[in-house]
Design a protein around this motif. Sequence first.
Motif, short mmCIF file in Angstrom:
data_model
loop_
_atom_site.label_atom_id
_atom_site.label_comp_id
_atom_site.label_asym_id
_atom_site.label_seq_id
_atom_site.Cartn_x
_atom_site.Cartn_y
_atom_site.Cartn_z
N TYR A 1 -9.81 5.77 -4.14
CA TYR A 1 -8.76 5.84 -3.14
C TYR A 1 -8.08 4.33 -2.87
O TYR A 1 -6.84 4.22 -2.85
CB TYR A 1 -9.52 6.13 -1.85
N ASP A 2 -8.87 3.28 -2.94
CA ASP A 2 -8.49 1.92 -2.90
C ASP A 2 -7.27 1.77 -3.98
O ASP A 2 -6.43 0.97 -3.93
CB ASP A 2 -9.58 1.09 -2.87
N ALA A 3 -7.71 2.15 -5.38
CA ALA A 3 -6.88 1.92 -6.50
C ALA A 3 -5.64 2.89 -6.26
O ALA A 3 -4.44 2.50 -6.57
CB ALA A 3 -7.49 2.21 -7.78
N GLU A 4 -5.80 3.96 -5.71
CA GLU A 4 -4.75 5.04 -5.61
C GLU A 4 -3.55 4.34 -4.60
O GLU A 4 -2.28 4.35 -4.66
CB GLU A 4 -4.81 6.38 -5.03
N ILE A 5 -4.09 3.68 -3.39
CA ILE A 5 -3.13 3.40 -2.46
C ILE A 5 -2.61 2.00 -2.87
O ILE A 5 -1.52 1.79 -2.25
CB ILE A 5 -3.85 3.25 -0.90
N ARG A 6 -3.05 1.41 -3.90
CA ARG A 6 -2.43 0.24 -4.41
C ARG A 6 -1.65 0.47 -5.75
O ARG A 6 -0.86 -0.37 -6.08
CB ARG A 6 -3.39 -0.78 -4.69
N GLY A 7 -1.69 1.68 -5.82
CA GLY A 7 -0.64 2.37 -7.16
C GLY A 7 -1.13 1.85 -8.35
O GLY A 7 -0.30 1.99 -9.29
N GLU A 8 -2.50 1.78 -8.53
CA GLU A 8 -3.03 1.51 -9.56
C GLU A 8 -3.51 2.49 -10.59
O GLU A 8 -3.78 2.54 -11.62
CB GLU A 8 -4.33 0.58 -9.51
N LEU A 9 -3.61 3.77 -9.89
CA LEU A 9 -3.92 5.29 -10.35
C LEU A 9 -3.04 6.18 -10.30
O LEU A 9 -2.23 6.23 -9.21
CB LEU A 9 -5.46 5.47 -9.92
N THR B 1 2.35 12.83 -10.78
CA THR B 1 2.96 12.45 -11.92
C THR B 1 2.91 10.95 -12.49
O THR B 1 3.08 10.86 -13.67
CB THR B 1 4.67 12.56 -11.51
N GLY B 2 2.41 10.35 -11.63
CA GLY B 2 2.35 9.00 -12.07
C GLY B 2 3.56 8.18 -11.97
O GLY B 2 3.29 6.72 -12.24
N ASP B 3 4.79 8.50 -11.42
CA ASP B 3 5.70 7.97 -11.33
C ASP B 3 6.05 7.45 -10.07
O ASP B 3 6.88 6.28 -9.91
CB ASP B 3 7.04 9.06 -11.45
N ASP B 4 5.43 7.97 -8.89
CA ASP B 4 5.64 7.35 -7.60
C ASP B 4 4.42 7.32 -6.80
O ASP B 4 3.77 8.52 -6.36
CB ASP B 4 6.76 8.33 -6.85
N PRO B 5 3.85 6.29 -6.77
CA PRO B 5 2.43 6.24 -6.24
C PRO B 5 2.37 6.84 -4.73
O PRO B 5 1.54 7.55 -4.29
CB PRO B 5 2.10 4.84 -5.94
N PHE C 1 0.66 -1.29 -0.05
CA PHE C 1 -0.09 -0.11 0.22
C PHE C 1 1.00 1.31 -0.17
O PHE C 1 2.08 1.25 0.64
CB PHE C 1 -0.87 -0.07 1.28
N TYR C 2 0.45 2.11 -0.72
CA TYR C 2 1.17 3.49 -0.88
C TYR C 2 0.10 4.61 -0.20
O TYR C 2 -0.03 5.69 -0.80
CB TYR C 2 1.39 4.03 -2.23
N ARG C 3 0.26 4.63 1.29
CA ARG C 3 -0.53 5.72 1.60
C ARG C 3 0.53 7.01 1.99
O ARG C 3 1.49 6.83 2.00
CB ARG C 3 -0.84 5.21 3.08
#
Length: 109
Positions: free
Chosen positions: A101-109, A26-30, A7-9
Amino acid sequence: MTRTEKFYRARALDCLEDAQTGLHITGDDPRADNDARASYAAHATLAFGAIVSPGGGCRADELISDLLADLLHLCDALAEGEGGLDGVDFDYLMDRARRNYDAEIRGEL
């Protein structure tokens, strides 16, 4: 064998005022992207607080709760307005926000 999910909180903030400015997604670092998202939300909450409590003194949880309640009122007003914005459904928007949010903390967005 179980898969450990990463997870990338966003990094911890001691208070809303600690949120940095100038962060960009930037999409480079979740994790850095989620730091930026947390910063955007902190600044929006501070702006709201400056309107509803100009002298300050409100805790972050109170401001966030009040902002969410006022967003409910806004959704009601937009759904009832003459602009025909049917479907401004707060519950639907919260479900969508949770999925994002769930996708973002998983680094999917």
